[in-house]
Structures are given as C-alpha cells and as structure tokens.
Design an enzyme around this catalytic site. Structure first.
Site, mmCIF file in Angstrom:
data_model
loop_
_atom_site.group_PDB
_atom_site.id
_atom_site.type_symbol
_atom_site.label_atom_id
_atom_site.label_comp_id
_atom_site.label_asym_id
_atom_site.label_seq_id
_atom_site.Cartn_x
_atom_site.Cartn_y
_atom_site.Cartn_z
ATOM 1 N N LYS A 1 86.241 -5.171 173.681
ATOM 2 C CA LYS A 1 87.336 -5.166 174.697
ATOM 3 C C LYS A 1 86.843 -5.213 176.210
ATOM 4 O O LYS A 1 85.567 -4.560 176.331
ATOM 5 C CB LYS A 1 88.098 -3.989 174.556
ATOM 6 C CG LYS A 1 89.118 -4.140 173.126
ATOM 7 C CD LYS A 1 89.621 -2.774 172.728
ATOM 8 C CE LYS A 1 90.802 -2.115 173.616
ATOM 9 N NZ LYS A 1 91.466 -1.126 173.312
ATOM 10 N N ARG B 1 102.042 4.081 185.928
ATOM 11 C CA ARG B 1 102.989 3.763 186.580
ATOM 12 C C ARG B 1 104.397 3.920 185.756
ATOM 13 O O ARG B 1 104.116 4.216 184.529
ATOM 14 C CB ARG B 1 103.009 2.170 186.943
ATOM 15 C CG ARG B 1 102.574 1.432 185.662
ATOM 16 C CD ARG B 1 102.557 0.028 185.811
ATOM 17 N NE ARG B 1 101.986 -0.735 184.584
ATOM 18 C CZ ARG B 1 102.663 -0.672 183.465
ATOM 19 N NH1 ARG B 1 103.798 -0.425 183.064
ATOM 20 N NH2 ARG B 1 101.966 -1.406 182.353
ATOM 21 N N HIS C 1 100.428 -9.149 171.844
ATOM 22 C CA HIS C 1 100.284 -8.066 172.453
ATOM 23 C C HIS C 1 101.208 -7.597 173.528
ATOM 24 O O HIS C 1 101.039 -6.833 174.488
ATOM 25 C CB HIS C 1 98.717 -7.774 173.326
ATOM 26 C CG HIS C 1 97.622 -8.104 172.251
ATOM 27 N ND1 HIS C 1 97.506 -7.492 171.070
ATOM 28 C CD2 HIS C 1 96.914 -8.987 172.057
ATOM 29 C CE1 HIS C 1 96.704 -7.765 170.267
ATOM 30 N NE2 HIS C 1 95.943 -8.760 171.075
ATOM 31 N N GLU D 1 98.814 5.714 176.098
ATOM 32 C CA GLU D 1 98.999 4.822 174.853
ATOM 33 C C GLU D 1 98.079 4.910 173.717
ATOM 34 O O GLU D 1 96.910 5.188 173.944
ATOM 35 C CB GLU D 1 98.740 3.176 175.387
ATOM 36 C CG GLU D 1 99.836 2.710 176.307
ATOM 37 C CD GLU D 1 100.159 1.318 176.491
ATOM 38 O OE1 GLU D 1 101.064 0.912 176.806
ATOM 39 O OE2 GLU D 1 99.046 0.657 176.215
ATOM 40 N N ARG E 1 114.029 -6.456 174.589
ATOM 41 C CA ARG E 1 113.794 -7.193 176.024
ATOM 42 C C ARG E 1 114.331 -8.655 175.966
ATOM 43 O O ARG E 1 113.918 -9.287 174.954
ATOM 44 C CB ARG E 1 112.139 -7.356 176.196
ATOM 45 C CG ARG E 1 111.719 -6.261 176.360
ATOM 46 C CD ARG E 1 109.996 -6.163 176.875
ATOM 47 N NE ARG E 1 109.262 -4.943 176.915
ATOM 48 C CZ ARG E 1 108.173 -4.816 177.554
ATOM 49 N NH1 ARG E 1 107.754 -5.688 178.242
ATOM 50 N NH2 ARG E 1 107.707 -3.841 177.549
ATOM 51 N N ASN F 1 98.603 3.991 181.198
ATOM 52 C CA ASN F 1 99.085 3.285 182.520
ATOM 53 C C ASN F 1 99.726 4.147 183.564
ATOM 54 O O ASN F 1 100.371 5.052 183.303
ATOM 55 C CB ASN F 1 100.216 2.472 182.071
ATOM 56 C CG ASN F 1 99.831 1.249 180.960
ATOM 57 O OD1 ASN F 1 98.781 0.724 181.263
ATOM 58 N ND2 ASN F 1 100.517 0.959 179.846
HETATM 59 P P1 ADP Z 1 95.964 -4.168 177.364
HETATM 60 O O1 ADP Z 1 95.481 -3.354 178.502
HETATM 61 O O2 ADP Z 1 95.284 -5.739 177.674
HETATM 62 O O3 ADP Z 1 97.163 -4.210 177.272
HETATM 63 P P2 ADP Z 1 95.009 -2.326 175.183
HETATM 64 O O4 ADP Z 1 93.952 -1.680 175.051
HETATM 65 O O5 ADP Z 1 96.373 -1.508 175.790
HETATM 66 O O6 ADP Z 1 94.974 -3.648 176.230
HETATM 67 O O7 ADP Z 1 95.271 -3.202 173.771
HETATM 68 C C1 ADP Z 1 96.636 -3.950 173.637
HETATM 69 C C2 ADP Z 1 96.786 -4.159 172.129
HETATM 70 O O8 ADP Z 1 95.640 -4.813 171.501
HETATM 71 C C3 ADP Z 1 97.192 -2.952 171.456
HETATM 72 O O9 ADP Z 1 98.665 -2.769 171.667
HETATM 73 C C4 ADP Z 1 96.858 -3.377 170.160
HETATM 74 O O10 ADP Z 1 97.624 -4.322 169.703
HETATM 75 C C5 ADP Z 1 95.888 -4.209 170.212
HETATM 76 N N1 ADP Z 1 94.503 -3.390 170.188
HETATM 77 C C6 ADP Z 1 93.719 -2.808 171.203
HETATM 78 N N2 ADP Z 1 92.560 -2.111 170.771
HETATM 79 C C7 ADP Z 1 92.585 -2.081 169.377
HETATM 80 C C8 ADP Z 1 91.812 -1.579 168.231
HETATM 81 N N3 ADP Z 1 90.741 -0.803 168.475
HETATM 82 N N4 ADP Z 1 92.276 -1.828 166.988
HETATM 83 C C9 ADP Z 1 93.289 -2.726 166.496
HETATM 84 N N5 ADP Z 1 94.236 -3.414 167.775
HETATM 85 C C10 ADP Z 1 93.768 -2.976 168.885
#
Ligand code: ADP
Length: 447
Positions: A158, A291, A235, A275, A337, A289
């Site tokens: 990520k 906000r 996502h 989250e 939504r 987040n």
């Molecule tokens: P963003 O800031 O881009 O929204 P997030 O870290 O909140 O990124 O992750 C967005 C989505 O990606 C999560 O809701 C989930 O669906 C998937 N995701 C993120 N991390 C993982 C993980 N470790 N394992 C499985 N899915 C993940």
C-alpha cells in the site's frame, strides 16, 4: 460562537452544512465555481462568492481564492465538508495564520493521519489494533520477502500517500512480490509524488467497519458507535449501515472505548473516523479520516445527534453537547448513495434531471442538492444524493427502505437506484451476510 461560516464545498454536503448553520443561527457564505451558479446551496446561502472556473483545482481547491472570500465576507470559520480541502493540512494552517477557524482538527493531526505509515505507527502506539505488516516503508525486495514470509501470504502493498482506494497491489505468493512492489512504488510516485509503500497482511474476507469518534477540544474523546461500509465497488462505498450487522453490544463498546481513549490521548479535536477491517472477531486498523464522512447520517439516525452541530460547537471552543453515557444507539439505519451513474457499469451519467421526486414518511431522510430541471455538471463526482432510512430494527429498516426506493423518481439521467432495488430483495443482504468483496462478486454474476 461563530458569526459567519464559509462553506468550502458543493453538492449535498454543502447543503447539509448550511442546514446546520441555519439551525444554529449562524450566517452562511458559500463559494462556488461558475459551473455551480445554479446549485441549491448557492440559492439558500446568505451570501455567495464565485471563486473560479469549473475545474476543481481552479475553484474548490484554490486556497487563495477561498481565503480571499473569507476576508471579503468577514467569515470567521470555514467548514470544508468532505473531499476537496477537508484533509489538507496546509489549508488548515493557512486559515489559522489568518485567524480564521478551520472546522476540523489541527493541521498537525491531519498531517499525521494523511501519511498512512505514520498513521499506522500512531494508531499502534495509542493501543489500536493494526494489520500485521512492516513497521514502516519498505524499499528493498529482500526485506519485503522477509516480512511477507513472516506474516504469511497473501500480502498487500500500500502507498503511504494513498487514498480513494488507489495505490494498492496484492501479492498472492512470493513470485508476485517483486512486481507488486515495483508497480505499487511507481504508481504511488506518479499518482501522489511519494513512492513510499508498506506491506501488510491481505485479509481475505473482511468487513469494513469504522468507528465515529469526536475529540471535544479539551482533551476528552467519545465514540458514536460504528458503521458497516462493507458493500463497496472498487473500494468505493455504496451502501452503509449502523449498527454493523456483525457486531454485538459488547464488541461495539470494546472497540468504541479503545478508539475514544486513543482520541483523548492524541489530544484530537473534532470529528474523525477510525477505519478497520474486521475478520474472525478481530479489528485491524487501516486508516483514520480526519473529517466528516459521506455516511455520517446513519450515525445521526441511530443516535439522534447532529454531528455537524457538534463539529461547529467543538471548533468554537464550546465542547460537545453530550458525554459518552448520553450517546445511545436506537434501532437501525441504512444509507444508499444515489450516484448519477449507469447502475451496471457505473459510468458517469451527467445531464439534466427532468423530474426529481423524493420519498417521505416516518424514518426517511434524503440529503441531496439536486432538483427537477437541475443540470448535473460533468466536472465533479457523481453523488447526487443519499437516501437514509431508519427503523426500530434492521428488519423494519429494510421494509421501509424497499418502500422508499419504490417512491424515489429521478428521470432524465441514469442512477444507481435500480441497483439498490435489487439489493433489498437479496437474501445475503437481508441476513447482513456480506464482506468487502460481496458486491463485486454479485455484480460480476449479474453481467
Ligand atoms: P484508501 O485510503 O485508498 O481508501 P484504505 O487503507 O482505507 O485505502 O483501504 C481501502 C480498501 O482497500 C479497504 O476498504 C479494503 O477494501 C481494501 N484493503 C486495504 N487494506 C487491506 C488489507 N490489509 N487486506 C484486505 N483488503 C484491504
């Protein structure tokens, strides 16, 4: 209390914030691009200032123009809504330097949480459970392999600067790791100007559960329960509910308590959302987040508390109107939504809404800035409204939602309403039995 609040956003959220200001007797200023001169929030505000042409970078993201609009109108605070400048630490700092209150946390807290590696480190330090993975950024392939072997495949790479579901790559086995690492880094570099990436365990069937928190501005913190936002496409959240069908009261108060304490320890001020992914009874922090969220109304529905009122109170130094023990969770709420998109392909469908009729009756709330005859500009996101339904329990909520969806009419453009009409009749949805992959699998089957 503030005399005049400038709302630095558009669409349904600008109207949402405007309503709260009116209720509190605060004067309102809205800023808008030339494309939004006919928008509902512009019509209803006390004052409006056109800040530039349609592209967001020239208008809703133009900090100088927004600060100038504050100075011209004498606004003493800015509500950023969500998206646009709502998580821009520099914006918060610049407003502070001009003695204008940013209705949100400090620039420093925004900065920490905007950097996912730093956010995860902070969460861990505050006692929030995190996804197992690398301690910080990973650059070298050998180290990546060692960490992946330790936590076990599959893993996800990520981007530290990621957002909106972008900059993530899954590696199922060691053979995929090198490519995943390289592509994630180059994509992150290109998209965010920062190629720092980290590794964590990829959870296979989690739910997305997030906790609404608030810092009172005096070192105290509370939680407003959770929202389940597992129904997502690419996502992006599509349907959200409170409470989560997967949690019991004990789990709710345990994770809520951890989050509220963390917020207090951090000295955080205002609204935030922590989250998590949730699998096999365990919570794993993914991000915070700093906000208001799009889906905040489901929390308002079950608590009866106006979260924007609370944001304004806290930002003005008046603290929260409630203590933790005053926050009760009544019944169940679901938000759909409504996007101006094809309900199958999700391609945007801008154009003129020839007829717009919203449902009503007990337990129904529609947050939308559009109206019959409104022309949806093609420049911004496709959310045109949110349907929020409340019932004494989930069964009643679903019955009411089905009825409300039948009443909802949006003519002239395509919307996601037909998708929701299908979902309310689905057995898995009726049972609350879904994870973050459920909707994409369902859509693939329907094709
Ligand atoms: P963003 O800031 O881009 O929204 P997030 O870290 O909140 O990124 O992750 C967005 C989505 O990606 C999560 O809701 C989930 O669906 C998937 N995701 C993120 N991390 C993982 C993980 N470790 N394992 C499985 N899915 C993940």
């Amino acid at each position: 209390m503030f005399q005049k609040i400038l709302i630095a956003n558009r669409g349904e959220i600008a109207l949402r914030v405007l309503r709260a200001c009116k209720e509190l007797g605060i004067q309102t200023v809205v800023v808008h691009s030339t494309a939004d001169a006919d928008a509902m929030h512009v019509r209803l505000a006390d004052e409006s200032v056109c800040i530039g042409p349609p592209p967001s970078r020239d208008s809703y993201l133009n900090i100088h123009q927004i600060v100038a609009a504050c100075e011209i109108t004498g606004a003493d605070a800015v509500h950023p809504g969500y998206g646009f400048l709502s998580e821009n630490a520099k914006f918060a700092d610049i407003l502070a330097a001009h003695n204008i209150t940013f209705i949100g946390p400090s620039g420093d807290h925004i900065r920490i949480m905007g950097d996912k590696i730093e956010a995860k480190r902070t969460a861990k330090r505050l006692g929030i459970p995190v996804v197992p993975g690398s301690d910080g950024a990973v650059t070298d392939e050998k180290e990546a392999k060692r960490i992946a072997a330790e936590i076990g495949y599959p893993v996800i790479i990520k981007a530290s600067a990621g957002g909106g579901g972008r900059g993530m790559k899954v590696a199922l086995t060691e053979a995929d790791l090198e490519i995943a690492l390289q592509t994630a880094r180059s994509e992150a570099g290109a998209a965010f100007g920062d190629d720092a990436v980290y590794i964590e365990k990829y959870l296979q069937k989690p739910r997305h559960i997030e906790v609404q928190v608030f810092g009172d501005g005096f070192g105290g913190g509370v939680h407003f329960g959770e929202r389940d936002c597992s129904l997502q496409r690419r996502h992006q959240k599509v349907w959200e509910e409170a409470n989560s069908p997967a949690l019991n009261a004990e789990e709710r108060s345990r994770i809520g308590g951890i989050c509220a304490k963390a917020i207090a320890d951090l000295g955080y001020s205002g609204a935030g959302t922590i989250e998590f992914l949730y699998e096999n009874g365990e919570f794993y922090f993914i991000e915070m987040n700093t906000r208001l969220q799009v889906e905040h109304p489901v929390t308002e529905a079950i608590t009866g508390i106006d979260l924007v009122h609370e944001q304004i109170r806290v930002a003005s130094g008046g603290g929260l109107s409630v203590k933790q023990e005053d926050i009760k969770f009544n019944g169940h709420a679901i938000e759909c939504r409504i996007n101006a998109e094809d309900p199958r392909t999700f391609t945007p469908s801008p154009g003129t809404i020839t007829h717009f009729h919203t449902p009503g009756g007990l337990g129904i709330r529609v947050d939308s800035g559009v109206y019959s005859g409104y022309k949806i500009p093609p420049y911004y996101d496709s959310l045109i409204g949110k349907l929020i339904v409340h019932g004494r329990n989930r069964v009643e909520c679903m019955m009411r939602l089905r009825r409300a969806l039948d009443e909802f009419v949006v003519d002239g453009i395509k919307t996601t309403l037909p998708l929701f009409r299908d979902l309310v009749g689905n057995a898995d949805i009726a049972n609350g039995d879904y994870d973050i992959h459920w909707l994409e699998k369902y859509l693939a089957k329907e094709e």
